[in-house]
Design an enzyme around this catalytic site. Structure first.
Site, PDB file in Angstrom:
ATOM      1  N   GLY A 203       0.814  -1.204   0.000  1.00 39.83           N
ATOM      2  CA  GLY A 203       0.000   0.000   0.000  1.00 39.83           C
ATOM      3  C   GLY A 203       0.847   1.253   0.000  1.00 39.83           C
ATOM      4  O   GLY A 203       2.045   1.210  -0.283  1.00 39.83           O
ATOM      5  N   ASN A 204       0.230   2.369   0.314  1.00 40.49           N
ATOM      6  CA  ASN A 204       0.954   3.637   0.385  1.00 40.49           C
ATOM      7  C   ASN A 204       0.362   4.504   1.483  1.00 40.49           C
ATOM      8  O   ASN A 204      -0.605   4.122   2.140  1.00 40.49           O
ATOM      9  CB  ASN A 204       0.938   4.345  -0.975  1.00 40.49           C
TER      10      ASN A 204
END
Length: 394
Positions: A203-204
């Site tokens: 993810g980020n």
């Protein structure tokens, strides 16, 4: 603040409290039906002003003219199907509808009614008429209605209605016109997550705050907004139809579907460029004495490039965001040329920059060579400049 006769009238008390506590002077104008749900004394106590209920009250002050003339904003919450119909057709049989006819300031309607009433062609035509005239008609929320009914027609949360009112007021009297009225815009927000196994993902750091700011400001400017949100923990913006997704593939499917009849698409989401090539059905175990296997990645679809290349109609405006850590402008210009979108918002990101913050700064690059720097400030300020550029191209 107009209040019409629906069960959601009790929620308007919270909206009134937020308006008065933020320093605004509020005059409440309930319909006769609204007083069956919340009494006159409540509105008077919360607003600190006398409550006007009929054109025959204080006739010497000509209230049916003066209230609308003096207002900086008129907000009707809840707005029933009856009030929307009267407003659309210019009927004026009580103080509230008279006020709506005399108001020369921005007007915000927050509808609340049963799903069948909201979806009826008569109501939809009335809403379209009001929006065409420049009024902001907030899309109702989806949820529990009166009794056991559930569907679209629920009054949005008072905090979110307040945010819409605040944004409308912030645009100022010289910008009263809802310049996105009658337009359908699509905004993506948040960060996609690509599953590795049942408990892990790539993810980020994106919080979705910039995309949500874009959605809120678009609603305040009169647009019908579809917000495609990936993995956010933010409350739904009042008036936006929210579609929740997790992965880049889900984001692509939802955005392309919503974009089919959209006038503009703004891709503010941080979409993962890559995903794991293989998904482990069970949790990947740590084995003593063994290093983990290399993680093989494959490319995700390029949603922004696909939107730019395959527009459903030639007038659609497509804008994207570029999160860069170095050579920000050079990389942004290269990405703009590669994606072939109309606008690209380029901002520098990092562990303490942009992601999760309430502020942002950026440069908006145009395919026509225009470059617009937006100084450090609230994300809503950047959102308004983005919509300024989009509206100009529309």
């Amino acid at each position: 603040m107009g209040v019409s006769g629906g069960i959601a009238a009790y929620k308007a008390c919270e909206l009134l409290r937020r308006l008065t506590e933020s320093g605004h002077e509020v005059r409440v104008v309930p319909t006769a039906s609204a007083l069956h749900f919340v009494g006159e004394a409540t509105w008077s106590a919360l607003s600190g002003n006398p409550v006007s209920t009929a054109v025959w009250d204080d006739v010497h002050e000509v209230p049916h003219v003066r209230i609308g003339q003096a207002a900086d904003l008129v907000v009707v919450a809840p707005a029933t199907a009856d009030v929307l119909a009267k407003a659309a057709h210019g009927l004026a049989d009580d103080l509230l509808t008279n006020t709506l006819l005399t108001a020369r300031c921005p007007v915000v309607f927050a509808p609340a009614m049963h799903t069948e009433m909201w979806e009826h062609p008569a109501t939809q035509e009335n809403v379209a008429t009001l929006r065409r005239r420049g009024a902001v008609v907030i899309e109702p929320a989806v949820g529990r209605l009166t009794g056991v009914d559930t569907g679209k027609g629920r009054l949005p949360e008072p905090a979110e209605i307040y945010e819409t009112c605040r944004r409308v007021l912030a645009r100022g009297a010289e910008r009263v016109a809802a310049d996105l009225a009658g337009r359908h815009v699509v905004v993506s927000a948040g960060g996609t997550r690509e599953p590795l196994d049942p408990v892990r993902f790539l993810g980020n750091r994106s919080s979705g705050k910039q995309g949500y700011a874009l959605a809120r400001t678009a609603v305040a400017r009169g647009a019908r907004v579809t917000l495609v949100a990936a993995n956010t923990e933010l409350p739904d913006p009042a008036g936006a139809d929210v579609v929740r997704v997790t992965t880049a593939h889900q984001m692509r499917e939802a955005v392309l579907k919503a974009a089919a009849d959209a006038d503009a698409v703004v891709m503010a989401a941080a979409v993962a460029d890559f995903r794991p090539a293989h998904y482990a059905e069970g949790k990947i175990k740590k084995k003593d004495g063994e290093e983990p296997a290399p993680l093989e990645l494959v490319r995700n679809p390029d949603i922004l490039a696909e939107l730019s290349a395959d527009r459903p109609h030639p007038g659609q405006v497509v804008a994207g965001f570029a999160a860069e850590t170095d050579d920000v402008l050079a990389n942004g210009r290269a990405k703009l040329a590669r994606k072939e979108c109309d606008l690209l918002v380029v901002n520098e990101v990092g562990e303490r920059k942009a992601f999760g913050s309430e502020e942002n700064e950026a440069v908006i690059l145009g395919a026509d060579g225009e470059e617009t720097p937006v100084p450090y400030g609230p994300k809503e300020a950047l959102a308004d400049v983005v919509w300024d550029r989009v509206a100009r191209r529309l």
